[in-house]
Design an enzyme around this catalytic site. Structure first.
Site, PDB file in Angstrom:
ATOM      1  N   ASN A 167      -1.336   4.566  -0.382  1.00 59.80           N
ATOM      2  CA  ASN A 167      -2.048   3.317  -0.099  1.00 59.80           C
ATOM      3  C   ASN A 167      -3.528   3.542  -0.348  1.00 59.80           C
ATOM      4  O   ASN A 167      -4.262   4.034   0.515  1.00 59.80           O
ATOM      5  CB  ASN A 167      -1.795   2.875   1.343  1.00 59.80           C
ATOM      6  CG  ASN A 167      -0.378   2.415   1.541  1.00 59.80           C
ATOM      7  OD1 ASN A 167       0.005   1.314   1.113  1.00 59.80           O
ATOM      8  ND2 ASN A 167       0.446   3.270   2.140  1.00 59.80           N
ATOM      9  N   GLU A 168      -3.946   3.188  -1.540  1.00 63.27           N
ATOM     10  CA  GLU A 168      -5.316   3.427  -1.976  1.00 63.27           C
ATOM     11  C   GLU A 168      -6.256   2.363  -1.403  1.00 63.27           C
ATOM     12  O   GLU A 168      -5.791   1.353  -0.851  1.00 63.27           O
ATOM     13  CB  GLU A 168      -5.361   3.395  -3.515  1.00 63.27           C
ATOM     14  CG  GLU A 168      -4.512   4.463  -4.187  1.00 63.27           C
ATOM     15  CD  GLU A 168      -5.181   5.846  -4.191  1.00 63.27           C
ATOM     16  OE1 GLU A 168      -5.990   6.142  -3.297  1.00 63.27           O
ATOM     17  OE2 GLU A 168      -4.870   6.634  -5.109  1.00 63.27           O
ATOM     18  N   PRO A 169      -7.573   2.578  -1.514  1.00 62.74           N
ATOM     19  CA  PRO A 169      -8.530   1.548  -1.081  1.00 62.74           C
ATOM     20  C   PRO A 169      -8.153   0.181  -1.639  1.00 62.74           C
ATOM     21  O   PRO A 169      -7.753   0.060  -2.800  1.00 62.74           O
ATOM     22  CB  PRO A 169      -9.858   2.058  -1.660  1.00 62.74           C
ATOM     23  CG  PRO A 169      -9.696   3.555  -1.640  1.00 62.74           C
ATOM     24  CD  PRO A 169      -8.249   3.798  -1.976  1.00 62.74           C
ATOM     25  N   SER A 171      -5.757  -1.558  -0.116  1.00 64.36           N
ATOM     26  CA  SER A 171      -4.438  -1.843   0.465  1.00 64.36           C
ATOM     27  C   SER A 171      -4.602  -2.684   1.726  1.00 64.36           C
ATOM     28  O   SER A 171      -5.517  -2.464   2.516  1.00 64.36           O
ATOM     29  CB  SER A 171      -3.723  -0.534   0.838  1.00 64.36           C
ATOM     30  OG  SER A 171      -3.467   0.240  -0.301  1.00 64.36           O
ATOM     31  N   THR A 186      -7.652  10.215  -6.964  1.00 69.29           N
ATOM     32  CA  THR A 186      -6.305  10.699  -6.639  1.00 69.29           C
ATOM     33  C   THR A 186      -5.651  11.324  -7.866  1.00 69.29           C
ATOM     34  O   THR A 186      -5.043  12.396  -7.791  1.00 69.29           O
ATOM     35  CB  THR A 186      -5.438   9.528  -6.118  1.00 69.29           C
ATOM     36  OG1 THR A 186      -6.075   8.994  -4.956  1.00 69.29           O
ATOM     37  CG2 THR A 186      -4.025   9.967  -5.794  1.00 69.29           C
TER      38      THR A 186
END
Ligand code: GLP
Length: 269
Positions: A167-169, A171, A186
């Site tokens: 869950n990246e920025p 999300s 990532t």
């Protein structure tokens, strides 16, 4: 902001900040053993109640010692894991299960090949699903977690972007299992595993933030100086979608198990 020193001995300092119980151990080994003991106790408790124990599992280098300790407890202290059901957080997309970087392979090597969890009780997002079927597959993954009774304990690591799972920025707090794009940071952190950035997947399937927050307990592990800035931001910063781990502040049973290096940027006041 609530700050309460709650426990202190030679090896453990613990306090609560923004609802997160922060536990700083003498070493990553101590932290991993503590979390593994808690998991083993939970498995035994659920078994005594005649229930299965549903674990949310993580990959990456951080949880490896927890898995090693669970294998030891299984072998040396007769911990049966026959009634454990597992759901892994994420998988690269696309990804073949036998590829060197596959999380299926990682979990087999690090845990599943060494304990007695039935193969039918193991769930890892499937990186071989066709693109057209991904949305339906992700909904089925959510359904399977619900049918199993929800996750009793979710193990987490943390990425340098503040991601949990993938869950990246950006999300959302109520996001569900879905296909996501990976951030450049990532991907560059993973590039070594893939023999360069060009070979590193751009996509992954991940449980959502909402999926993670529905777990009854959350135990996040972080070790090393390189995690200290994002750990401090996650514990002390405002809740924001630009650091998804800050969403954990809204959970009512979340602990961060850290070594002193990962805790070194935190303000223990
Ligand atoms: C990957 C995984 C995350 C993990 C993170 C950190 O992005 N999908 O679940 O937390 O890596 O990895 P490591 O523990 O190796 O630092």
């Amino acid at each position: 902001m609530l700050t309460q020193p709650t426990e202190k001995d030679d090896n453990l300092v613990q306090w609560i900040r923004n609802g997160i119980a922060v536990r700083v151990f003498g070493s990553d080994v101590d932290a991993s053993q503590s979390v593994a003991s808690e998991i083993a106790a939970l498995i035994r408790q659920r078994a005594a109640e005649g229930e299965s124990c549903v674990l949310g599992l993580a990959t990456g280098s951080t949880p490896v010692r927890v898995y090693r300790e669970l294998i030891r407890i299984h072998r040396e202290e007769n911990l049966s894991m026959k009634h454990v059901v597992t759901f892994n957080l994420d998988e690269y997309f696309p990804m073949q299960p036998d590829a060197a970087q596959s999380y299926v392979r990682f979990m087999n090597e690090q845990l599943f090949d060494h304990v007695d969890i039935p193969r039918s009780s193991i769930h890892i997002p499937d990186g071989t699903i066709g693109r057209d079927g991904v949305d339906e597959y992700c909904q089925q993954y959510e359904d399977a977690i619900n049918v199993a009774g929800g996750i009793d304990l979710q193990l987490l690591g943390i990425g340098r972007t503040g991601h949990v799972g993938f869950n990246e920025p950006g999300s959302e707090v109520d996001s569900a299992t879905r296909l996501v794009e990976l951030c450049d940071i990532t991907r560059s952190d993973a590039a070594n595993d893939f023999g360069g950035l060009d070979n590193t997947p751009e996509l992954a399937i991940t449980m959502g933030v909402g999926t993670i927050l529905r777990s009854r307990r959350i135990r996040l592990l972080a070790f090393g100086q390189h995690k200290s800035a994002i750990v401090a931001r996650s514990v002390q910063g405002e809740i924001t979608d630009s650091v998804p781990a800050t969403y954990l502040q809204g959970h009512d049973d979340v602990q961060f198990a850290l070594d002193s290096a990962a805790a070194s940027t935190l303000d223990p006041k």
